[in-house]
Design a protein around this motif. Structure first.
Motif, PDB file in Angstrom:
ATOM      1  N   LEU A   1      64.865  88.199  49.652  1.00 15.39           N
ATOM      2  CA  LEU A   1      64.162  89.221  48.166  1.00 15.39           C
ATOM      3  C   LEU A   1      63.436  87.189  47.719  1.00 15.39           C
ATOM      4  CD1 LEU A   1      61.954  91.179  48.065  1.00 15.39           C
ATOM      5  CD2 LEU A   1      63.660  91.564  46.042  1.00 15.39           C
ATOM      6  N   HIS A   2      62.308  86.837  47.870  1.00 13.04           N
ATOM      7  CA  HIS A   2      61.757  86.086  47.456  1.00 13.04           C
ATOM      8  C   HIS A   2      60.206  86.407  47.094  1.00 13.04           C
ATOM      9  CE1 HIS A   2      63.726  82.829  49.722  1.00 13.04           C
ATOM     10  NE2 HIS A   2      63.708  84.029  50.490  1.00 13.04           N
ATOM     11  N   LEU A   3      59.951  86.225  45.494  1.00 12.02           N
ATOM     12  CA  LEU A   3      58.578  87.278  44.850  1.00 12.02           C
ATOM     13  C   LEU A   3      57.770  85.732  44.359  1.00 12.02           C
ATOM     14  CD1 LEU A   3      60.620  89.367  42.147  1.00 12.02           C
ATOM     15  CD2 LEU A   3      59.953  89.701  44.304  1.00 12.02           C
ATOM     16  N   MET A   4      56.997  85.705  44.921  1.00 13.56           N
ATOM     17  CA  MET A   4      56.125  85.000  44.470  1.00 13.56           C
ATOM     18  C   MET A   4      54.513  85.229  43.802  1.00 13.56           C
ATOM     19  SD  MET A   4      54.443  82.791  47.335  1.00 13.56           S
ATOM     20  CE  MET A   4      53.135  81.127  47.483  1.00 13.56           C
ATOM     21  N   HIS A   5      54.164  84.056  42.929  1.00 13.15           N
ATOM     22  CA  HIS A   5      53.501  84.197  42.117  1.00 13.15           C
ATOM     23  C   HIS A   5      52.219  83.259  42.001  1.00 13.15           C
ATOM     24  CE1 HIS A   5      50.272  84.709  38.969  1.00 13.15           C
ATOM     25  NE2 HIS A   5      49.930  83.904  38.348  1.00 13.15           N
TER      26      HIS A   5
ATOM     27  N   LEU B   1      65.278  95.593  40.427  1.00 18.36           N
ATOM     28  CA  LEU B   1      65.846  95.717  41.308  1.00 18.36           C
ATOM     29  C   LEU B   1      67.011  95.854  41.604  1.00 18.36           C
ATOM     30  CD1 LEU B   1      63.606  92.705  42.814  1.00 18.36           C
ATOM     31  CD2 LEU B   1      63.249  94.710  43.579  1.00 18.36           C
ATOM     32  N   PRO B   2      67.487  96.972  42.894  1.00 15.31           N
ATOM     33  CA  PRO B   2      69.186  96.801  42.738  1.00 15.31           C
ATOM     34  C   PRO B   2      69.618  96.585  42.264  1.00 15.31           C
ATOM     35  CG  PRO B   2      67.449  98.030  44.238  1.00 15.31           C
ATOM     36  CD  PRO B   2      67.050  97.260  43.897  1.00 15.31           C
ATOM     37  N   LYS B   3      70.850  96.359  41.643  1.00 15.06           N
ATOM     38  CA  LYS B   3      71.580  95.235  40.772  1.00 15.06           C
ATOM     39  C   LYS B   3      72.404  94.918  42.296  1.00 15.06           C
ATOM     40  CE  LYS B   3      72.455  96.062  37.008  1.00 15.06           C
ATOM     41  NZ  LYS B   3      71.298  95.843  35.865  1.00 15.06           N
ATOM     42  N   GLY B   4      72.372  93.382  42.206  1.00 14.14           N
ATOM     43  CA  GLY B   4      72.819  92.458  43.152  1.00 14.14           C
ATOM     44  C   GLY B   4      71.869  91.689  44.686  1.00 14.14           C
ATOM     45  N   THR B   5      70.358  92.623  44.234  1.00 19.43           N
ATOM     46  CA  THR B   5      69.755  92.071  45.152  1.00 19.43           C
ATOM     47  C   THR B   5      69.757  90.582  45.432  1.00 19.43           C
ATOM     48  OG1 THR B   5      68.371  93.887  44.869  1.00 19.43           O
ATOM     49  CG2 THR B   5      66.758  92.256  45.540  1.00 19.43           C
ATOM     50  N   ASP B   6      69.842  89.745  46.734  1.00 24.45           N
ATOM     51  CA  ASP B   6      69.225  88.500  46.038  1.00 24.45           C
ATOM     52  C   ASP B   6      67.550  87.778  46.647  1.00 24.45           C
ATOM     53  OD1 ASP B   6      69.888  85.755  46.586  1.00 24.45           O
ATOM     54  OD2 ASP B   6      69.575  86.035  48.330  1.00 24.45           O
ATOM     55  N   VAL B   7      67.520  87.372  45.003  1.00 25.96           N
ATOM     56  CA  VAL B   7      66.056  87.403  44.936  1.00 25.96           C
ATOM     57  C   VAL B   7      66.411  85.349  44.043  1.00 25.96           C
ATOM     58  CG1 VAL B   7      64.528  87.956  42.602  1.00 25.96           C
ATOM     59  CG2 VAL B   7      66.044  89.905  43.352  1.00 25.96           C
ATOM     60  N   HIS B   8      64.481  85.267  44.569  1.00 25.66           N
ATOM     61  CA  HIS B   8      64.798  84.331  44.359  1.00 25.66           C
ATOM     62  C   HIS B   8      62.701  83.810  43.610  1.00 25.66           C
ATOM     63  CE1 HIS B   8      67.775  82.574  46.561  1.00 25.66           C
ATOM     64  NE2 HIS B   8      67.795  82.932  47.798  1.00 25.66           N
ATOM     65  N   PHE B   9      62.675  83.210  43.089  1.00 30.29           N
ATOM     66  CA  PHE B   9      61.204  83.085  42.855  1.00 30.29           C
ATOM     67  C   PHE B   9      60.445  82.029  43.066  1.00 30.29           C
ATOM     68  CE2 PHE B   9      64.458  84.981  39.662  1.00 30.29           C
ATOM     69  CZ  PHE B   9      63.585  86.341  39.262  1.00 30.29           C
ATOM     70  N   HIS B  10      59.486  82.155  43.325  1.00 34.42           N
ATOM     71  CA  HIS B  10      58.051  80.226  43.661  1.00 34.42           C
ATOM     72  C   HIS B  10      56.807  80.727  43.580  1.00 34.42           C
ATOM     73  CE1 HIS B  10      60.799  80.535  47.711  1.00 34.42           C
ATOM     74  NE2 HIS B  10      61.385  81.673  47.292  1.00 34.42           N
ATOM     75  N   LEU B  11      57.406  80.106  42.945  1.00 39.80           N
ATOM     76  CA  LEU B  11      55.245  79.561  41.407  1.00 39.80           C
ATOM     77  C   LEU B  11      54.476  78.113  42.792  1.00 39.80           C
ATOM     78  CD1 LEU B  11      56.474  79.518  37.739  1.00 39.80           C
ATOM     79  CD2 LEU B  11      55.575  81.701  39.707  1.00 39.80           C
ATOM     80  N   ARG B  12      53.812  78.895  43.131  1.00 39.01           N
ATOM     81  CA  ARG B  12      52.803  77.931  43.545  1.00 39.01           C
ATOM     82  C   ARG B  12      51.497  77.753  43.164  1.00 39.01           C
ATOM     83  NH1 ARG B  12      54.507  77.443  49.495  1.00 39.01           N
ATOM     84  NH2 ARG B  12      53.941  75.180  50.086  1.00 39.01           N
ATOM     85  N   SER B  13      50.648  76.396  43.364  1.00 35.81           N
ATOM     86  CA  SER B  13      48.994  76.348  42.127  1.00 35.81           C
ATOM     87  C   SER B  13      48.746  76.380  43.716  1.00 35.81           C
ATOM     88  CB  SER B  13      49.111  75.698  41.799  1.00 35.81           C
ATOM     89  OG  SER B  13      47.809  75.175  41.388  1.00 35.81           O
ATOM     90  N   GLY B  14      47.393  77.093  43.764  1.00 35.17           N
ATOM     91  CA  GLY B  14      46.323  76.824  44.947  1.00 35.17           C
ATOM     92  C   GLY B  14      45.698  78.249  45.417  1.00 35.17           C
TER      93      GLY B  14
END
Length: 145
Positions: free
Chosen positions: A34-38, A76-89
């Motif tokens: 899972l990739h969470l992006m703002h 999120l459920p425990k053990g979820t493979d989460v990656h965070f992404h912050l971008r600009s634009g």
């Protein structure tokens, strides 16, 4: 089932995560990435007053955004493979570019409920749907009419 999911989150919209989280919980399985992006809007594009924004503001905003994404991941459920992404634009440009680089199977975006005059998606969600090379799930805010 999608294994690589990109979720575009607007951290400036306090209802965004509440709207998206139930849908995401249903999608997340043990082998999901899972990739969470703002996307931080470019300050120069926001306003002619951007020249008065103090130096370091964007870095501080990025740091706070990263903390907020970490807090969201706690739902999120425990053990979820989460990656965070912050971008600009530009939001839709950055989401589509990230989706291509991350080779995601699904993009999840939120959209406001249409009022009586407008049955179209918001402009950001519509552009993502039109130009994405993978499936897109648009989650509507059911609480507003």
């Amino acid at each position: 089932m999608p294994r690589h999911i990109l979720v575009a989150i607007d951290l400036l919209d306090s209802d965004c995560w509440a709207m998206l989280c139930p849908e995401i919980r249903d999608l997340v399985k043990p082998d999901t990435h899972l990739h969470l992006m703002h996307v931080v809007p470019e300050q120069k594009a926001l306003s002619p007053l951007a020249q008065f924004i103090p130096e370091g503001f964007e870095d501080a905003h990025r740091a706070e955004s990263h903390k907020a994404l970490e807090l969201l991941a706690e739902d999120l459920p425990k053990g979820t493979d989460v990656h965070f992404h912050l971008r600009s634009g530009n939001v839709y440009v950055e989401v589509l570019e990230a989706a291509g680089k991350l080779d995601v199977d699904l993009i999840v975006v939120g959209s406001q409920s249409p009022d009586l005059k407008d049955y179209l998606l918001g402009p950001k969600a519509a552009r993502i749907v039109r130009h994405a090379e993978c499936s897109v799930l648009v989650v509507r805010d059911k609480g507003k009419t």
